[in-house]
Write an enzyme that holds these catalytic residues in place. Structure first.
Site, mmCIF file in Angstrom:
data_model
loop_
_atom_site.group_PDB
_atom_site.id
_atom_site.type_symbol
_atom_site.label_atom_id
_atom_site.label_comp_id
_atom_site.label_asym_id
_atom_site.label_seq_id
_atom_site.Cartn_x
_atom_site.Cartn_y
_atom_site.Cartn_z
ATOM 1 N N ARG A 171 0.713 -0.510 0.288
ATOM 2 C CA ARG A 171 0.087 0.023 0.228
ATOM 3 C C ARG A 171 1.001 1.368 -0.032
ATOM 4 O O ARG A 171 2.411 1.257 0.537
ATOM 5 C CB ARG A 171 -1.012 0.626 1.267
ATOM 6 N N ARG A 175 -3.187 10.858 1.789
ATOM 7 C CA ARG A 175 -3.883 11.438 3.147
ATOM 8 C C ARG A 175 -4.451 12.746 1.984
ATOM 9 O O ARG A 175 -4.040 13.058 2.149
ATOM 10 C CB ARG A 175 -3.442 11.707 4.594
ATOM 11 N N ARG A 248 20.282 -4.760 1.318
ATOM 12 C CA ARG A 248 20.818 -3.590 1.168
ATOM 13 C C ARG A 248 21.616 -3.083 2.147
ATOM 14 O O ARG A 248 22.028 -2.778 3.099
ATOM 15 C CB ARG A 248 19.836 -2.530 0.994
ATOM 16 N N ARG A 279 18.959 10.533 -0.871
ATOM 17 C CA ARG A 279 18.513 11.891 0.302
ATOM 18 C C ARG A 279 19.364 12.795 0.680
ATOM 19 O O ARG A 279 20.780 11.938 0.776
ATOM 20 C CB ARG A 279 17.706 11.562 1.457
ATOM 21 N N GLU A 310 23.128 9.991 1.542
ATOM 22 C CA GLU A 310 22.828 8.588 1.742
ATOM 23 C C GLU A 310 22.774 8.182 0.058
ATOM 24 O O GLU A 310 21.757 8.198 -0.383
ATOM 25 C CB GLU A 310 22.031 8.446 2.786
ATOM 26 N N TYR A 358 12.822 -6.594 8.707
ATOM 27 C CA TYR A 358 12.820 -5.111 8.914
ATOM 28 C C TYR A 358 12.205 -4.481 10.544
ATOM 29 O O TYR A 358 11.095 -4.205 10.207
ATOM 30 C CB TYR A 358 12.750 -4.037 7.666
ATOM 31 N N ASP A 360 11.367 -1.363 12.722
ATOM 32 C CA ASP A 360 11.784 0.006 13.342
ATOM 33 C C ASP A 360 12.775 -0.117 14.782
ATOM 34 O O ASP A 360 11.843 -1.063 15.240
ATOM 35 C CB ASP A 360 10.419 1.275 13.374
#
Length: 377
Positions: A171, A175, A248, A279, A310, A358, A360
């Site tokens: 997805r 917003r 990665r 970025r 980066e 992955y 957080d």
């Protein structure tokens, strides 16, 4: 044996586990092959600015238990992650919201934005997406995909979007409000004084050996401890017996500039494929209230700034792995290693690399608390 726990890796998972084990009266040794604690959340002061050495880390969670837990070790600022995307000379707010749509199409209402996206999805006519490109267009239409998703994603993964499987993007957050807050979580911020100080408090009173490679000294180190908590790559632990998992990597270029304010935001994403980095981080903007650029509202400002470019990179053995490639092939290979791990009575695998997931930061902490609780039970 001298230690109840040998913890391999002084990152967030290892530090939380070490803190809780020591609190429970256990003897703990933490080792790390790097010259510093903190793993990838390590920060250091440069020109009075807390620099995130391994990419910007913004703590966010809706889990009050985890939020309350980290408050023991640091006071958090009120930084809100609101990245900006740059496509050629156009600037757009992220995540995709009414500011984005207004800039892109010159519209002003949520209904207009919904109609525009629906019209582009209908025009594309994609019913069964065969790759990431088709999946993204079927979710947000061609304009958003071409300008804000395509190039960035291809750089991130090192492959063209048409070569990437559709399930990578399940997805895309859209917003229909004028809100640039990237995260939906209730709690968000960055430790005042940096993450390194936070990890130092977690490891207070714990024996830590830096510049220590586990595999070089494995036999000796294992003999010193009853249990091992391993936060490195699970496939490396088993000497790649089933083959290498894919990761990665990232490369960082950091420089100090004689400017008070370089880009006006902490995070600016470069979404063109032709720009080699994904970025630029301007670190002073991560320190809420310390970044300058507010005209007369601040009496003092730092005349220098620190930026980091980066660059995503293909991982190869010997490189620093930053995140796992959780596609079907690699997840199937990980299951084989996980079967070996389940048979271990005195080895616990944790963190992004040990669990090949992955995570957080808040998820790493929750997993560490769960693992140490089970181990101490």
């Amino acid at each position: 044996m001298k230690y109840d726990y040998l913890i391999v890796g002084a990152g967030l998972f290892g530090a939380v586990f070490a803190h809780e084990a020591k609190k429970a009266g256990k003897n703990v040794l933490v080792i790390d092959k790097r010259a510093h604690i903190g793993g990838n959340i390590y920060t250091k002061e440069v020109e009075g600015i807390q620099v995130h050495e391994y990419g910007a880390h913004i703590f966010h969670t809706s889990d009050k238990k985890v939020w309350d837990y980290v408050q023991q070790f640091a006071e958090f600022n009120r930084y809100t992650n609101s990245p900006v995307a740059r496509y050629k000379d156009e600037l757009y707010n992220l995540p995709f919201n009414m500011n984005t749509f207004s800039k892109m199409w010159g519209i002003s209402t949520p209904q207009e934005a919904k109609e525009k996206i629906a019209e582009q999805i209908k025009e594309a006519g994609i019913t069964e997406p065969k790759n990431l490109e088709e999946q993204a267009i079927s979710l947000v239409g061609r304009d958003i995909y071409e300008k804000l998703v395509k190039g960035y994603t291809e750089k991130q993964w090192g492959k063209r979007a048409t070569e990437l499987p559709s399930f990578i993007i399940r997805r895309l957050p859209v917003r229909f409000v004028y809100d640039n807050n990237y995260f939906n979580d209730k709690y968000q911020g960055i430790p005042i004084g940096g993450y390194t100080k936070m990890v130092e408090k977690m490891l207070a009173g714990v024996e830590v050996r830096l510049n220590t490679d586990y595999f070089t000294n494995k036999e000796k180190l294992d003999a010193e401890a009853e249990n091992v908590v391993f936060t490195g790559m699970i496939d490396e632990y088993y000497n790649y017996c089933y083959g290498e998992l894919e990761y990665r990597s990232l490369r960082f270029e950091t420089e100090v500039l004689d400017e008070e304010n370089h880009q006006g935001n902490a995070v600016v994403n470069y979404t063109e494929y032709e720009v080699p980095y994904t970025r630029i981080i301007e670190h002073k903007h991560l320190e809420y209230g310390c970044q300058g650029g507010y005209g007369n509202t601040m009496t003092e400002s730092n005349p220098k700034t620190v930026i980091t470019r980066e660059y995503p990179a293909q991982w190869k053995k010997g490189d620093e792995p930053y995140y796992p490639m959780n596609d079907e092939k690699n997840n199937a290979l990980y299951q084989k290693y996980q079967e070996l791990a389940k048979k271990e009575e005195h080895v616990i695998f944790g963190g992004r690399l040990g669990m090949y997931k992955y995570y957080d930061m808040h998820q790493v902490i929750a997993e560490a608390l769960k693992c140490v609780e089970e181990s101490l039970a």
